[in-house]
Design a protein around this motif. Structure first.
Motif, mmCIF file in Angstrom:
data_model
loop_
_atom_site.group_PDB
_atom_site.id
_atom_site.type_symbol
_atom_site.label_atom_id
_atom_site.label_comp_id
_atom_site.label_asym_id
_atom_site.label_seq_id
_atom_site.Cartn_x
_atom_site.Cartn_y
_atom_site.Cartn_z
ATOM 1 N N GLY A 99 0.783 -1.269 -0.065
ATOM 2 C CA GLY A 99 0.032 0.075 0.002
ATOM 3 C C GLY A 99 0.719 1.260 -0.088
ATOM 4 O O GLY A 99 0.264 2.257 -0.455
ATOM 5 N N MET A 100 1.997 1.108 0.428
ATOM 6 C CA MET A 100 2.876 2.476 0.406
ATOM 7 C C MET A 100 3.341 2.928 -0.788
ATOM 8 O O MET A 100 3.957 3.903 -0.902
ATOM 9 C CB MET A 100 4.181 2.005 1.284
ATOM 10 C CG MET A 100 4.058 1.943 2.954
ATOM 11 S SD MET A 100 5.667 2.156 3.958
ATOM 12 C CE MET A 100 6.485 0.861 3.105
ATOM 13 N N LEU A 101 3.149 1.904 -1.963
ATOM 14 C CA LEU A 101 3.474 2.432 -3.310
ATOM 15 C C LEU A 101 2.898 3.833 -3.436
ATOM 16 O O LEU A 101 3.688 4.644 -4.219
ATOM 17 C CB LEU A 101 3.411 1.357 -4.312
ATOM 18 C CG LEU A 101 3.326 1.623 -5.773
ATOM 19 C CD1 LEU A 101 4.665 2.046 -6.148
ATOM 20 C CD2 LEU A 101 2.730 0.816 -6.696
ATOM 21 N N TYR A 102 1.645 3.728 -3.211
ATOM 22 C CA TYR A 102 0.960 5.275 -3.551
ATOM 23 C C TYR A 102 1.535 6.315 -2.646
ATOM 24 O O TYR A 102 1.694 7.210 -3.606
ATOM 25 C CB TYR A 102 -0.615 5.002 -2.898
ATOM 26 C CG TYR A 102 -1.549 4.261 -3.947
ATOM 27 C CD1 TYR A 102 -1.958 4.582 -4.999
ATOM 28 C CD2 TYR A 102 -1.524 2.944 -3.788
ATOM 29 C CE1 TYR A 102 -2.876 3.862 -5.823
ATOM 30 C CE2 TYR A 102 -2.403 1.903 -4.619
ATOM 31 C CZ TYR A 102 -2.956 2.514 -5.584
ATOM 32 O OH TYR A 102 -3.780 1.696 -6.442
ATOM 33 N N SER A 103 1.778 6.199 -1.624
ATOM 34 C CA SER A 103 2.556 7.307 -0.893
ATOM 35 C C SER A 103 3.829 7.700 -1.778
ATOM 36 O O SER A 103 4.287 9.038 -1.767
ATOM 37 C CB SER A 103 2.875 6.901 0.936
ATOM 38 O OG SER A 103 1.807 6.826 1.272
ATOM 39 N N VAL A 104 4.787 6.645 -1.913
ATOM 40 C CA VAL A 104 5.991 7.076 -2.570
ATOM 41 C C VAL A 104 5.830 7.532 -3.948
ATOM 42 O O VAL A 104 6.571 8.508 -4.133
ATOM 43 C CB VAL A 104 6.641 5.653 -2.699
ATOM 44 C CG1 VAL A 104 8.214 5.952 -3.271
ATOM 45 C CG2 VAL A 104 7.196 5.172 -1.151
ATOM 46 N N GLY A 105 5.053 7.043 -4.476
ATOM 47 C CA GLY A 105 4.755 7.399 -6.057
ATOM 48 C C GLY A 105 4.197 8.773 -6.039
ATOM 49 O O GLY A 105 4.539 9.574 -7.049
ATOM 50 N N PHE A 106 2.944 9.250 -5.228
ATOM 51 C CA PHE A 106 2.307 10.474 -5.313
ATOM 52 C C PHE A 106 3.498 11.498 -4.971
ATOM 53 O O PHE A 106 3.769 12.482 -5.430
ATOM 54 C CB PHE A 106 1.591 10.626 -4.213
ATOM 55 C CG PHE A 106 0.215 9.991 -4.800
ATOM 56 C CD1 PHE A 106 -0.199 10.023 -6.250
ATOM 57 C CD2 PHE A 106 -0.634 9.416 -3.972
ATOM 58 C CE1 PHE A 106 -1.263 9.465 -6.566
ATOM 59 C CE2 PHE A 106 -1.934 8.669 -4.260
ATOM 60 C CZ PHE A 106 -2.359 8.925 -5.726
ATOM 61 N N LEU A 107 4.440 11.219 -4.148
ATOM 62 C CA LEU A 107 5.559 12.220 -3.610
ATOM 63 C C LEU A 107 6.736 12.322 -4.635
ATOM 64 O O LEU A 107 7.164 13.671 -5.143
ATOM 65 C CB LEU A 107 6.109 11.922 -2.264
ATOM 66 C CG LEU A 107 7.387 12.534 -1.713
ATOM 67 C CD1 LEU A 107 7.062 14.113 -1.705
ATOM 68 C CD2 LEU A 107 7.817 12.116 -0.336
ATOM 69 N N VAL A 108 7.349 11.000 -5.257
ATOM 70 C CA VAL A 108 8.151 11.004 -6.240
ATOM 71 C C VAL A 108 7.795 11.906 -7.342
ATOM 72 O O VAL A 108 8.882 12.538 -8.037
ATOM 73 C CB VAL A 108 8.687 9.927 -6.299
ATOM 74 C CG1 VAL A 108 9.776 9.762 -7.617
ATOM 75 C CG2 VAL A 108 9.553 9.241 -5.265
ATOM 76 N N ALA A 109 6.663 11.922 -7.697
ATOM 77 C CA ALA A 109 5.992 12.651 -9.063
ATOM 78 C C ALA A 109 6.529 13.999 -8.987
ATOM 79 O O ALA A 109 6.632 14.606 -10.065
ATOM 80 C CB ALA A 109 4.512 12.424 -8.976
#
Length: 532
Positions: free
Chosen positions: A80-90
């Motif tokens: 589930g953490m993929l969303y947190s990481v992806g939204f931020l790295v974007a």
């Protein structure tokens, strides 16, 4: 039962106070505006980098972030953490490649940037169509979040109340946009960003206090109460079931990292500041706020698994959208306590505020695309500024109606997952044409149009043919099966197709690229000379 009524009454009271305050802002702004397109679409370009940074954060930290991501972490742990990481790295892509150049090249919309060096009409129609499509998909996620929240607030027993909430949120967003335009929307987003950060900080501190600041204890307890043991803290719980699941993981990651730079409501925020330098500084402010927030969503997600339990989260809402309100209820002292009632109500009200602010920003961006790109392209010789703004207000109502209908249809899907689909479409249709326009000297009008449709159409078709729509118990239409595409997120296929279509359209284009217009766009994008 009385506790439930306390939750409901207090949350509705706080939410009503937020609505009253934001409607007051909207009314005040509507009395003090000039009525021009620049005022309606860009707020007169009068916002400071800090104000715009808070507004960007308010625009971006949506119901998907507050409700959906925490819910996914509570259900699936590490995956589930993929969303947190992806939204931020974007945001690194936005800061390094897009923000300053877009501010220099455009006026109000994505199509302005592309049309600066292309034939206007076909490019504006393509980019406008894509922007509206992405906006509607993003709006659906916010509507689903609103419905999930009200279902929990009313004990999950009132489908009619859930539906009426979706309709009410849609009606409010149309009022905000039609009356106040960008200036009112921006201030609503600033207020919402402050409230959301305050709520997230409060809950994060309470979670850490519950576990005495021991992160290991928090994670181990979350693993124990998840029902999955140590697998909860390792990759593969959601995206580890075979090559299909792994490819879905890659596809989602690509969509999240690349999609932000193509979101219409994020791009439109760069036009509300006076200079390109201010746009860049806005992004720096936004990254600081957004980065802190997404770190807190990780704590809240694992906190919900540890304190509430994954099974309870899933029983309240199968997609996990109500994990944070349930966590607040427990942290405040439980279902029978005054503290639990108050904290639950505050979190519910903040989530409502989040949804309202985000839908206002998205609706404004999409109505601007309809009026400034689609309508103005078809009637450019006859349209006047005031008529374009009038069309934008009518378009806001139409887009709101479409989003309400789709929100009612998709109400059982996870809001973060729905936003992932919107990001995939944005990365497939908007990002390729934007990057080609800014950085490829030989890019042509045919390449631009092919790039948009070459990413947009495959992305939508693949979603329709995916397990999201049919072929499974959790699909939109579980009773039928026309699933042919195995991945839930189309980004892995549709994003390369968008870039490929743009290249193919350019190399097969009968007309040569306009060197003079490209040179003018390049100078303007890099120096700001001639920027509006």
């Amino acid at each position: 039962m009385s506790t439930g009524r306390d939750h409901q009454a207090l949350a509705l009271l706080l939410f009503s106070a937020f609505v009253a305050a934001t409607l007051a802002i909207t009314t005040w702004v509507s009395r003090n505006r000039r009525g021009s397109a620049e005022e309606f679409y860009a707020g007169g370009r009068l916002f400071s980098p800090m104000e715009n940074g808070f507004a960007i954060a308010g625009d971006y930290m949506s119901a998907a972030s507050f409700l959906g991501i925490s819910g996914l972490i509570a259900l699936f742990g590490y995956d589930g953490m993929l969303y947190s990481v992806g939204f931020l790295v974007a945001w690194l892509v936005v800061l390094l490649l897009v923000a300053e150049l877009v501010r220099n090249c455009g006026r109000f919309t994505l199509a302005d940037v592309v049309a600066a060096r292309m034939s206007e009409r076909p490019v504006r129609i393509a980019a406008g169509t894509s922007s509206v499509t992405v906006s509607v998909l993003y709006l659906v996620a916010q509507m689903v979040g609103a419905g999930s929240l009200v279902a929990l607030l009313l004990g999950g027993s009132s489908g009619a109340a859930r539906s009426w909430t979706v309709i009410g949120v849609g009606a409010l967003m149309v009022v905000y946009v039609s009356l106040g335009g960008m200036r009112a929307t921006t201030w609503i987003q600033i207020v919402k960003a402050v409230l959301l950060m305050a709520g997230a900080v409060t809950l994060t501190v309470l979670v850490l206090m519950r576990f005495h600041g021991d992160i290991n204890l928090l994670l181990n307890t979350a693993a124990e109460r998840s029902g999955h043991g140590k697998e909860f803290l390792s990759p593969g719980l959601r995206y580890g079931g075979g090559w299909t699941a792994r490819l879905d993981f890659i596809s989602l990651g690509l969509a999240l990292v690349l999609g932000t730079a193509g979101l219409p409501h994020i791009l439109s925020r760069f036009y509300t500041v006076p200079t390109a330098r201010a746009a860049r500084r806005s992004v720096v402010w936004a990254i600081g706020l957004i980065g802190g927030f997404y770190l807190m969503t990780i704590v809240l997600g694992f906190g919900a698994a540890a304190v509430v339990g994954s099974a309870e989260v899933k029983s309240a809402n199968a997609a996990g959208n109500t994990a944070v309100p349930l966590l607040a209820l427990d942290l405040g002292g439980g279902a029978g306590s005054t503290g639990g009632t108050v904290l639950f109500a505050v979190v519910a009200a903040v989530a409502f505020a989040t949804i309202l602010a985000v839908v206002a920003g998205i609706t404004l961006a999409s109505s601007a695309s309809v009026a400034h790109d689609l309508y103005a392209s078809l009637r450019r010789r006859h349209a006047k500024q005031h008529s374009e703004v009038a069309v934008a207000r009518v378009a806001a109502a139409g887009i709101g109606a479409v989003a309400i209908g789709l929100g009612l249809l998709a109400r059982d899907l996870n809001v973060a997952f729905l936003v992932g689909l919107a990001f995939a479409v944005a990365a497939s249709a908007n990002l390729p044409v934007l990057l080609y326009t800014l950085f490829w000297r030989n890019f042509t009008t045919r390449g631009a149009v092919w790039s948009v449709y070459g990413g947009l159409v495959p992305a939508l078709v693949l979603v329709v043919l995916s397990p999201v729509v049919s072929g499974g118990p959790h699909a939109l239409f579980p009773g039928v099966d026309f699933q042919f595409f195995p991945l839930e997120n189309p980004g892995l296929v549709s994003i390369p197709l968008g870039f490929l279509a743009g290249w193919l359209g350019t190399v097969t284009s009968p007309e040569p690229p306009d060197e003079a217009r490209h040179a003018e766009t390049e100078v303007r994008s890099l120096t700001g000379a001639g920027a509006v």
